[in-house]
Design an enzyme around this catalytic site. Structure first.
Site, short mmCIF file in Angstrom:
data_model
loop_
_atom_site.label_atom_id
_atom_site.label_comp_id
_atom_site.label_asym_id
_atom_site.label_seq_id
_atom_site.Cartn_x
_atom_site.Cartn_y
_atom_site.Cartn_z
CG ASN A 41 109.38 4.07 12.03
OD1 ASN A 41 110.40 3.80 12.67
ND2 ASN A 41 108.22 4.28 12.60
CG HIS A 54 113.57 13.01 6.89
ND1 HIS A 54 113.03 11.74 6.76
CD2 HIS A 54 113.05 13.75 5.88
CE1 HIS A 54 112.24 11.71 5.71
NE2 HIS A 54 112.23 12.92 5.16
#
Length: 166
Positions: A17, A28
């Site tokens: 997550n 990310h």
């Protein structure tokens, strides 16, 4: 946190997550101690060390990134079992739609929780999702002291070799 995806990528990497820095930056694996980007390069997936802000370039290498759970937390252990299960269900739907050659889940504990596979180990799995094969990789978080960048790169490299094999 937007996915970096396209239909039919060779490998769709799947984080657990978003961390708080990832959520704040929109990139990310953005936390400086996370070893995802260095390991991606060391394993030969990318020709150079990329920055999280360059994540869209992964598509040109046939790679993508998504997450099991969308909710950002400081630590993955803040997620509930239900969040993992629901995340696994939604991830399976996404994989069936996008048809990557390989789904690579980074984190064996997350994979076990999301897909109710308590015996899973790092490496290729028997499970497939649609036509996509599944590989479990070590979690590149700096908190994962069991794996060094070098040993992670070896495992990522095994996946890279498998992804290049017809």
């Amino acid at each position: 946190m937007p996915d970096v995806v396209a239909d039919g990528v060779s490998v769709l990497f799947c984080g657990i997550n978003p961390g708080l820095m990832t959520a704040a930056t929109g990139h990310h694996f953005a936390r400086p101690g996370n070893r995802f980007w260095p390991v991606l390069h060391l394993s030969g997936f990318t020709p150079r060390l990329m920055k999280p802000s360059e994540q869209e370039e992964l598509l040109s290498f046939g790679l993508g990134i998504t997450n099991v759970v969308a909710r950002a937390t400081a630590r993955a252990d803040e997620l509930s079992a239900e969040e993992y299960r629901e995340g696994g269900r939604l991830l399976a739907e996404k994989v069936e739609r996008l048809r990557p050659r390989w789904l690579a889940v980074v984190g064996v504990t997350a994979y076990r929780a999301a897909f109710d596979d308590r015996k899973a180990r790092v490496g290729p799995q028997e499970r497939t999702i649609g036509s996509s094969r599944v590989w479990v990789l070590p979690n590149p978080s700096g908190l994962n002291a069991h794996w060094t960048a070098a040993t992670m790169a070896e495992e990522f490299g095994r996946l890279r070799t498998a992804a290049q094999t017809p």
